[in-house]
Design a protein around this motif. Sequence first.
Motif, mmCIF file in Angstrom:
data_model
loop_
_atom_site.group_PDB
_atom_site.id
_atom_site.type_symbol
_atom_site.label_atom_id
_atom_site.label_comp_id
_atom_site.label_asym_id
_atom_site.label_seq_id
_atom_site.Cartn_x
_atom_site.Cartn_y
_atom_site.Cartn_z
ATOM 1 N N GLY A 2 9.067 4.570 -1.161
ATOM 2 C CA GLY A 2 9.191 3.269 -0.514
ATOM 3 C C GLY A 2 8.461 2.184 -1.280
ATOM 4 N N ARG B 98 13.148 25.071 1.259
ATOM 5 C CA ARG B 98 11.993 25.843 0.771
ATOM 6 C C ARG B 98 12.154 27.325 1.074
ATOM 7 N NH1 ARG B 98 5.981 23.903 1.732
ATOM 8 N NH2 ARG B 98 6.696 22.544 0.046
ATOM 9 N N ARG C 256 8.567 14.929 7.990
ATOM 10 C CA ARG C 256 9.117 14.554 6.679
ATOM 11 C C ARG C 256 10.198 15.531 6.251
ATOM 12 N NH1 ARG C 256 5.056 13.607 1.715
ATOM 13 N NH2 ARG C 256 5.535 11.478 2.330
ATOM 14 N N LEU D 113 7.611 0.987 5.775
ATOM 15 C CA LEU D 113 8.780 1.650 5.196
ATOM 16 C C LEU D 113 8.614 3.158 5.204
ATOM 17 C CD1 LEU D 113 8.947 -0.377 1.876
ATOM 18 C CD2 LEU D 113 10.255 -0.786 3.962
ATOM 19 N N ILE E 93 0.864 -1.191 0.000
ATOM 20 C CA ILE E 93 0.000 0.000 0.000
ATOM 21 C C ILE E 93 0.896 1.235 0.000
ATOM 22 C CG2 ILE E 93 -1.819 1.298 1.180
ATOM 23 C CD1 ILE E 93 -2.777 -1.283 2.431
ATOM 24 N N GLY E 94 0.730 2.066 -1.028
ATOM 25 C CA GLY E 94 1.541 3.270 -1.185
ATOM 26 C C GLY E 94 2.562 3.065 -2.278
ATOM 27 N N GLY E 95 2.439 3.835 -3.353
ATOM 28 C CA GLY E 95 3.359 3.723 -4.489
ATOM 29 C C GLY E 95 4.264 4.932 -4.593
ATOM 30 N N SER F 27 10.488 19.666 -5.386
ATOM 31 C CA SER F 27 9.262 20.463 -5.517
ATOM 32 C C SER F 27 9.480 21.879 -4.972
ATOM 33 C CB SER F 27 8.078 19.785 -4.819
ATOM 34 O OG SER F 27 8.240 19.767 -3.413
ATOM 35 N N ASP G 184 -2.117 2.296 -4.942
ATOM 36 C CA ASP G 184 -1.933 3.716 -4.615
ATOM 37 C C ASP G 184 -3.205 4.473 -4.961
ATOM 38 O OD1 ASP G 184 0.719 5.640 -3.937
ATOM 39 O OD2 ASP G 184 -1.022 6.679 -4.772
ATOM 40 N N ALA G 185 -3.499 5.495 -4.160
ATOM 41 C CA ALA G 185 -4.717 6.274 -4.360
ATOM 42 C C ALA G 185 -4.697 7.042 -5.679
ATOM 43 C CB ALA G 185 -4.894 7.248 -3.193
ATOM 44 N N TYR H 198 2.129 9.615 -9.509
ATOM 45 C CA TYR H 198 2.808 10.006 -8.272
ATOM 46 C C TYR H 198 3.501 11.347 -8.487
ATOM 47 C CZ TYR H 198 6.128 9.981 -4.392
ATOM 48 O OH TYR H 198 6.858 10.317 -3.275
ATOM 49 N N ALA I 3 13.728 6.011 2.319
ATOM 50 C CA ALA I 3 12.577 5.174 1.957
ATOM 51 C C ALA I 3 12.981 4.170 0.876
ATOM 52 C CB ALA I 3 11.418 6.041 1.473
ATOM 53 N N ILE J 205 -3.638 4.924 7.030
ATOM 54 C CA ILE J 205 -3.848 3.475 6.913
ATOM 55 C C ILE J 205 -3.018 2.726 7.953
ATOM 56 C CG2 ILE J 205 -2.087 3.056 5.139
ATOM 57 C CD1 ILE J 205 -5.599 1.461 5.212
ATOM 58 N N PHE K 229 15.614 9.119 -0.011
ATOM 59 C CA PHE K 229 16.770 8.213 -0.069
ATOM 60 C C PHE K 229 16.570 7.077 0.926
ATOM 61 C CE2 PHE K 229 21.277 7.689 -1.359
ATOM 62 C CZ PHE K 229 21.592 6.618 -0.524
ATOM 63 N N LYS L 259 13.602 10.954 7.659
ATOM 64 C CA LYS L 259 12.442 10.701 6.792
ATOM 65 C C LYS L 259 12.727 11.336 5.445
ATOM 66 C CE LYS L 259 9.238 10.595 10.688
ATOM 67 N NZ LYS L 259 9.289 9.132 10.836
HETATM 68 C C1 LIG Z 1 9.393 19.835 0.046
HETATM 69 C C2 LIG Z 1 10.041 18.491 0.217
HETATM 70 C C3 LIG Z 1 11.317 18.267 -0.270
HETATM 71 C C4 LIG Z 1 11.920 17.021 -0.126
HETATM 72 N N1 LIG Z 1 13.179 16.833 -0.609
HETATM 73 C C5 LIG Z 1 13.804 15.647 -0.432
HETATM 74 C C6 LIG Z 1 15.119 15.442 -0.938
HETATM 75 O O1 LIG Z 1 15.730 16.333 -1.535
HETATM 76 N N2 LIG Z 1 15.713 14.230 -0.716
HETATM 77 C C7 LIG Z 1 15.072 13.229 -0.069
HETATM 78 O O2 LIG Z 1 15.664 12.145 0.074
HETATM 79 N N3 LIG Z 1 13.796 13.387 0.412
HETATM 80 C C8 LIG Z 1 13.165 14.569 0.249
HETATM 81 N N4 LIG Z 1 11.872 14.738 0.729
HETATM 82 C C9 LIG Z 1 11.241 13.654 1.510
HETATM 83 C C10 LIG Z 1 10.558 12.607 0.624
HETATM 84 O O3 LIG Z 1 9.594 13.192 -0.207
HETATM 85 C C11 LIG Z 1 9.874 11.553 1.505
HETATM 86 O O4 LIG Z 1 10.765 11.146 2.524
HETATM 87 C C12 LIG Z 1 9.453 10.345 0.683
HETATM 88 O O5 LIG Z 1 8.468 10.703 -0.225
HETATM 89 C C13 LIG Z 1 8.973 9.207 1.589
HETATM 90 O O6 LIG Z 1 8.532 8.111 0.837
HETATM 91 P P1 LIG Z 1 7.307 7.213 1.364
HETATM 92 O O7 LIG Z 1 7.249 6.038 0.467
HETATM 93 O O8 LIG Z 1 7.455 7.009 2.827
HETATM 94 O O9 LIG Z 1 6.032 8.153 1.191
HETATM 95 P P2 LIG Z 1 5.445 8.865 -0.125
HETATM 96 O O10 LIG Z 1 6.512 9.076 -1.133
HETATM 97 O O11 LIG Z 1 4.677 10.036 0.342
HETATM 98 O O12 LIG Z 1 4.448 7.804 -0.739
HETATM 99 C C14 LIG Z 1 3.252 7.461 -0.081
HETATM 100 C C15 LIG Z 1 2.232 7.018 -1.117
HETATM 101 O O13 LIG Z 1 1.227 6.267 -0.461
HETATM 102 C C16 LIG Z 1 -0.015 6.580 -1.019
HETATM 103 N N5 LIG Z 1 -1.013 6.255 0.002
HETATM 104 C C17 LIG Z 1 -1.033 6.635 1.295
HETATM 105 N N6 LIG Z 1 -2.084 6.104 1.936
HETATM 106 C C18 LIG Z 1 -2.748 5.347 1.026
HETATM 107 C C19 LIG Z 1 -3.917 4.542 1.094
HETATM 108 N N7 LIG Z 1 -4.620 4.405 2.229
HETATM 109 N N8 LIG Z 1 -4.316 3.896 -0.033
HETATM 110 C C20 LIG Z 1 -3.622 4.027 -1.196
HETATM 111 N N9 LIG Z 1 -2.510 4.786 -1.305
HETATM 112 C C21 LIG Z 1 -2.076 5.432 -0.205
HETATM 113 C C22 LIG Z 1 0.079 8.043 -1.374
HETATM 114 O O14 LIG Z 1 -0.823 8.375 -2.426
HETATM 115 C C23 LIG Z 1 1.547 8.162 -1.835
HETATM 116 O O15 LIG Z 1 1.674 8.001 -3.235
HETATM 117 C C24 LIG Z 1 11.230 15.981 0.560
HETATM 118 C C25 LIG Z 1 9.940 16.205 1.053
HETATM 119 C C26 LIG Z 1 9.350 17.452 0.888
HETATM 120 C C27 LIG Z 1 7.961 17.670 1.420
#
Ligand SMILES: Cc1cc2nc3c(=O)[nH]c(=O)nc-3n(C[C@H](O)[C@H](O)[C@H](O)COP(=O)(O)OP(=O)(O)OC[C@H]3O[C@@H](n4cnc5c(N)ncnc54)[C@H](O)[C@@H]3O)c2cc1C
Lengths: 423, 80
Positions: free
Chosen positions: A42, A197, A189, A316, A37-39, A74, A63-64, A68, A332, A285, A330, A327
Motif C-alpha cells: 500500500g 502454505r 491477511r 490502506l 507510514i508503511g512502505g 513466500s 518504514d521501520a 521490504y 492494497a 500505529i 493486489f 486483505k
Molecule cells: C504467506 C502470504 C502469502 C500471500 N500471498 C499473497 C498473494 O499471492 N497475493 C496477494 O495479493 N496478497 C498476498 N498476501 C497478502 C499481502 O502480503 C498483504 O495483503 C499486503 O502485504 C498488504 O499490504 P499493506 O501495505 O497493507 O501491508 P504490508 O505490505 O505488510 O506493509 C506494511 C509496512 O508497514 C511498515 N510499518 C508498520 N508499522 C510501522 C510503523 N509504526 N513505523 C514504520 N513502519 C511501519 C512495515 O514495516 C511494513 O513494511 C500474502 C500474505 C501472506 C502472509
Amino acid sequence: MNRIDRRTILRTLGLGAATMALPWTAFAKTQARIVIIGGGFGGASVARLLASLLPSAHITLVDANATYTACPFSNLVLGTDRLLSDQEFGYAGLESLGIKVLTALATDVDPIGKTVTLQSEETLSYDRLILSPGIDMRWNAIQGYDEAAAKQFPHAWKAGPQTTLLRNQLDALEDGEPVLMSVPTAPFRCPPGPYERASMIAHYLKTRKPRSKLIVLDGKDSFSKMALFQEAWAEHYPDHLEWRGASDDGTVSRVDTAGGSVETDFETFTAPVINIIPPQKAGLIADRAGVSDATGWCPIEPLAFESTLQPGIHVLGDATIAAPMPKSAFSANLQAKICALGVARLVSGLEPQSTVLANTCYSFTTPEEAISIAGVYSNKNNNLESISGAGGVSPMGADKAIRAAEAAQARSWFKTITTGAFG
Amino acid sequence: MAATTSDRVAIALACAGCHSPQSEAMVDLTDYGADPMRQALMRYRSETDGTTVMHRLARGYSDADIELLAAYFDVGAPTP
Ligand SMILES: Cc1cc2nc3c(=O)[nH]c(=O)nc-3n(C[C@H](O)[C@H](O)[C@H](O)COP(=O)(O)OP(=O)(O)OC[C@H]3O[C@@H](n4cnc5c(N)ncnc54)[C@H](O)[C@@H]3O)c2cc1C
C-alpha cells in the motif's frame, strides 16, 4: 504539462495512453506535505503515484525497515527452492522519484496537531497522513501465543526472519515426524494464504520427508477456494496433508512451548514443527493514530480511503475494513492508487470520485500449478460492494494446462505488482 | 454527467495490477488502443461459459465502464 511528462506518469502506472489529462495545473501547484507510514504494497504504491501526480508536493515515506520483504510467493520459499532474497525490495526506486524515505519506526500520531513522532523523537508535520501499516498479531488471543512463543512456533505471516525460521525447522524435521499448522477465523491477511502454505508444505514433505504429514487445525469450517484446494490436495497430497475444520475440533485455543504442543477443545497435538497463524489486527500505529475501532481494524470511506474516525488520515491495505475486498497485496496496491488520485484531488480542492475496483489473487497448489479468485467492486454511494454476477474462482476439474497458465500469470503478477510498488 | 479524464484514469488503475511491460503472461496494455480494448472486454463479457480470470472480471463492467476503459486506452486521441 507536456506529452513527455504524461508518458512518465503512464509508465509509472504501467499503462499507456495519450488521454491522460488530469487537472494538471491544479495538481502541479500544491506544495502539500504528505507523510506515509508503511512502505509495503500500500505505502510504496501510494508514494509512487503521488510523486507523479503532485510534482510540487513534499512526500515522505516512513518504514521501520530499509528492505521490504514481500509475503506473496513466500510460501514458495517454504516449500520449494525459491530464496527469501527473491522476496526483498529496496526503496532506491522511490527515492529516485524525489520521495524522502526514512528508515524509522513511527511511534505516535497526533491527529489534531497533525504530526508523526518517530522512535528517534523526531517529529514530522503533515497536511495529509496515509497509513498502510499492515497487520500486527493479537498476542495471547491463543493462550500462550506471544512474541516469545513465536520464536519457537513461527507465524511466518510477516515475511522475513520468521519465514527463514519456519523453513529451517522443516529442514531439521526427521522423516516421519508430523508438522502442525493453526489457522484463525476471518478477517485475516490473505484469506487463501494458509491453504497455499499448506499445499507448499505438503509438497515439501512429499518430495523430501515422504513419511511425514501436515495436520492443519482450522478455526473455520469453510475457506477461500476450498473446493479447488481440496481437489488439489486429494490429487497431490492424499498422504501428506490432513485438514480439520472447526466442527471437527480444529480450533486451537492454547499453545505450550515447553511441551512443544497445541491444544484444541478435546485434544493435545505434539510436533517438532508448529506454524501458528494467529488472529490479527491493524498495525499498532493505527491505534496510536486513533483510526482503528473496537474490531481492531480501520473503518474508511471508500472513495479516497480516508478514515471515518480521523479526518485528514487515510488508511490502506490490510489495516482497513474494506470487505468485500480481501486483505491482499493486489487490493492494497489498487487502494493505494485510488487513494493517490483522491488525495491529489482533495489537496487541489476537488472531490474524490467513484469508480470500479477489482482484485485477483493466485494461489499455488503445486510449484507448477495455481488457482485464482477474482472480484469486481463498486465504491458508488460511499459503499464498497461486490458487483454481482462478476468474479469467482477457477473452474473445478480443469486440466493441467489451465493450472499451469494461472501459475505463469501468478509469476507475471508478482513482477508487475512489485515493480508498480518499488520500481 | 460527462466523464472526465479522472474517471478514465481511475477505472484503468485496476488493469495495471496485472498488465505491464513486465507481465509476460498477460498482455502489455501500453498503446493497446480503444477498439481492441472494447472488443476484448465485450468478447470476454459475452462468453458466458468462459472461465479465465478476464472472463470473470469482465462480467463486472457495464457498457459505460467499457467505454471509459476504451477511451483511456485510445492511443489516437488528441492530447488536450
Ligand atoms: C504467506 C502470504 C502469502 C500471500 N500471498 C499473497 C498473494 O499471492 N497475493 C496477494 O495479493 N496478497 C498476498 N498476501 C497478502 C499481502 O502480503 C498483504 O495483503 C499486503 O502485504 C498488504 O499490504 P499493506 O501495505 O497493507 O501491508 P504490508 O505490505 O505488510 O506493509 C506494511 C509496512 O508497514 C511498515 N510499518 C508498520 N508499522 C510501522 C510503523 N509504526 N513505523 C514504520 N513502519 C511501519 C512495515 O514495516 C511494513 O513494511 C500474502 C500474505 C501472506 C502472509
